[in-house]
Design an enzyme around this catalytic site. Structure first.
Site, PDB file in Angstrom:
ATOM      1  N   ASP A 204     -79.306   7.712 102.784  1.00 47.64           N
ATOM      2  CA  ASP A 204     -79.641   8.732 103.772  1.00 47.64           C
ATOM      3  C   ASP A 204     -78.370   9.078 104.534  1.00 47.64           C
ATOM      4  O   ASP A 204     -77.756   8.226 105.165  1.00 47.64           O
ATOM      5  CB  ASP A 204     -80.722   8.215 104.742  1.00 47.64           C
ATOM      6  CG  ASP A 204     -81.038   9.238 105.820  1.00 47.64           C
ATOM      7  OD1 ASP A 204     -81.456  10.348 105.472  1.00 47.64           O
ATOM      8  OD2 ASP A 204     -80.844   8.923 107.010  1.00 47.64           O
ATOM      9  N   GLU A 288     -80.053  12.913  99.252  1.00 47.49           N
ATOM     10  CA  GLU A 288     -80.778  14.123  99.614  1.00 47.49           C
ATOM     11  C   GLU A 288     -80.045  15.312  99.014  1.00 47.49           C
ATOM     12  O   GLU A 288     -78.831  15.289  98.881  1.00 47.49           O
ATOM     13  CB  GLU A 288     -80.773  14.292 101.133  1.00 47.49           C
ATOM     14  CG  GLU A 288     -81.863  13.540 101.825  1.00 47.49           C
ATOM     15  CD  GLU A 288     -81.654  13.576 103.325  1.00 47.49           C
ATOM     16  OE1 GLU A 288     -82.491  14.146 104.009  1.00 47.49           O
ATOM     17  OE2 GLU A 288     -80.649  13.025 103.798  1.00 47.49           O
ATOM     18  N   CYS A 344     -97.012   3.383 103.320  1.00 46.55           N
ATOM     19  CA  CYS A 344     -98.346   3.863 102.948  1.00 46.55           C
ATOM     20  C   CYS A 344     -98.383   5.345 102.614  1.00 46.55           C
ATOM     21  O   CYS A 344     -99.420   5.851 102.170  1.00 46.55           O
ATOM     22  CB  CYS A 344     -99.351   3.548 104.065  1.00 46.55           C
ATOM     23  SG  CYS A 344     -99.131   4.612 105.514  1.00 46.55           S
ATOM     24  N   ASP A 370     -83.640   5.886 109.721  1.00 45.51           N
ATOM     25  CA  ASP A 370     -82.763   6.163 108.586  1.00 45.51           C
ATOM     26  C   ASP A 370     -83.061   5.270 107.380  1.00 45.51           C
ATOM     27  O   ASP A 370     -82.981   5.715 106.231  1.00 45.51           O
ATOM     28  CB  ASP A 370     -81.295   6.018 109.005  1.00 45.51           C
ATOM     29  CG  ASP A 370     -80.926   7.009 110.102  1.00 45.51           C
ATOM     30  OD1 ASP A 370     -81.580   8.060 110.193  1.00 45.51           O
ATOM     31  OD2 ASP A 370     -79.992   6.718 110.879  1.00 45.51           O
TER      32      ASP A 370
END
Ligand SMILES: [Zn+2]
Length: 388
Positions: A204, A288, A344, A370
């Protein structure tokens, strides 16, 4: 498979050679700007002619259109340069010719939507000129490496060319009062892949920390670099207060460009170490798909993003992965990597940038913003990135 690498080498020109370099840069800039103005003029003329035909309802005569291109503009410049720009003949013919080819490339990128409309070059900003591979040679004299350029002679280079293979082109440029040559080489040797480690990692990229890994590691930009960046801010402020055209302003400008150069070197060095480490340690690195262009529009973020060199980090990762048989993957630009719970899958509505920790309402897991994002990036990256 073949790969192209560039190597930037510092040059030690004598006064006469430095003058030649400056002149060749000036000619490149002039040719580029002349061609851009001419391109715009011809384009306008074509448009006016088309509009005129349309208004009068007569068919368009294709032969009356200019349809500007880099090839036509190079011919056009060659036919007028003896009369209009005789000083162009004093430097290598590559300087004006390759500058116009570069303008053609800039238009290609613009038409593909990859970059903005070509801009006029400014004196003192990225001064440069290029040489095709038949217009320079590398020679070793008294054990010292030199580059030979026609009509100029031998210029001392500070180190030998690092790569083995066919030289494609060279670019001579000035940075921080120093001259450099960047030589592009098509590698002849095939690089061995790095051994597989069976490990994968998500990355990240951030503003507070340069990068957060999905295993919880946080990577910060090195202190000396941060220190220099602070100094850069201070010097830029000082420069803006100096009077235009004053000698104090010139001095401040020189200082600033030297600092820019030092920062560039430190950042590159740091990023090279980081990316080499990542490529060795992991088989797959997920990142990303940062829309850097979009983010740079946000002025507050733009400084830090440019400073940290996100684009450079991504570039290095991709080419090293390609070289050493590893994989770089990216998640979709719109995937909410920060707002999704990596345990989840619950998604929160909003998560302000200032919130560094948060608790999932669905499964009660406490997340570091992060680290959670980097885990999601690892688990959701599907697009394999390759060199374009
Ligand atoms: Zn949850």
């Amino acid at each position: 498979m073949t790969a192209i690498r560039g190597h930037v080498i510092e040059l030690k020109p004598n006064n006469k050679q430095a003058t030649y370099f400056a002149k060749a840069c000036g000619v490149a800039r002039l040719a580029y700007n002349w061609a851009l103005a001419e391109w715009q003029r011809q384009y306008e003329a074509d448009k006016n002619y088309r509009d005129d035909c349309l208004a009068k309802d007569i068919p368009i005569d294709e032969t009356k259109l200019n349809k500007p291109s880099q090839g036509k503009l190079r011919k056009q410049l060659n036919s007028i340069k003896r009369q209009q720009f005789p000083f162009m003949l004093e430097v290598t013919k590559c300087s004006p010719q390759l500058a116009i080819i570069q303008l053609g490339d800039a238009f290609k990128r613009f038409f593909k939507g990859e970059s903005k409309y070509p801009q006029f070059r400014k004196k003192g900003v990225n001064d440069r000129f290029s040489l095709s591979n038949d217009q320079f040679k590398l020679k070793t004299i008294n054990n010292k490496p030199h580059i030979q350029i026609p009509n100029l002679g031998l210029v001392r280079m500070c180190e030998n060319l690092r790569h083995q293979g066919k030289m494609l082109s060279a670019k001579v440029f000035k940075q921080g009062e120093k001259w450099f040559v960047s030589i592009a080489v098509e590698l002849s040797e095939v690089v061995k892949p790095k051994p597989k480690t069976g490990k994968h990692v998500g990355l990240d990229l951030g503003i507070t920390d340069l990068a957060t890994l999905s295993d919880g590691t946080k990577i910060k930009a090195p202190k000396p670099l941060k220190h220099k960046l602070k100094k850069l801010q201070r010097l830029s402020r000082q420069l803006s207060r100096k009077q235009k055209g004053s000698s104090n302003r010139t001095k401040a400008k020189t200082k600033l460009s030297r600092l820019h150069y030092q920062i560039g070197c430190m950042r590159k060095d740091f990023l090279h170490k980081l990316t080499t480490h990542l490529i060795k340690a992991y088989d797959t690195i997920a990142i990303e798909d940062l829309n850097v262009k979009g983010m740079v529009k946000n002025r507050k973020l733009s400084r830090s993003i440019n400073d940290l060199g996100f684009y450079e980090l991504k570039r290095q990762l991709i080419y090293k992965a390609n070289q050493f048989g590893k994989t770089i993957k990216s998640v979709d630009r719109f995937y909410p990597s920060s707002k999704t719970c990596s345990c989840c899958g619950h998604k929160v509505e909003s998560l302000p940038l200032s919130m560094r920790k948060w608790t999932c309402q669905s499964c009660n897991t406490v997340h570091d913003r992060d680290i959670n994002a980097s885990i999601n990036i690892l688990n959701n990256a599907t697009k394999v990135l390759t060199i374009t």
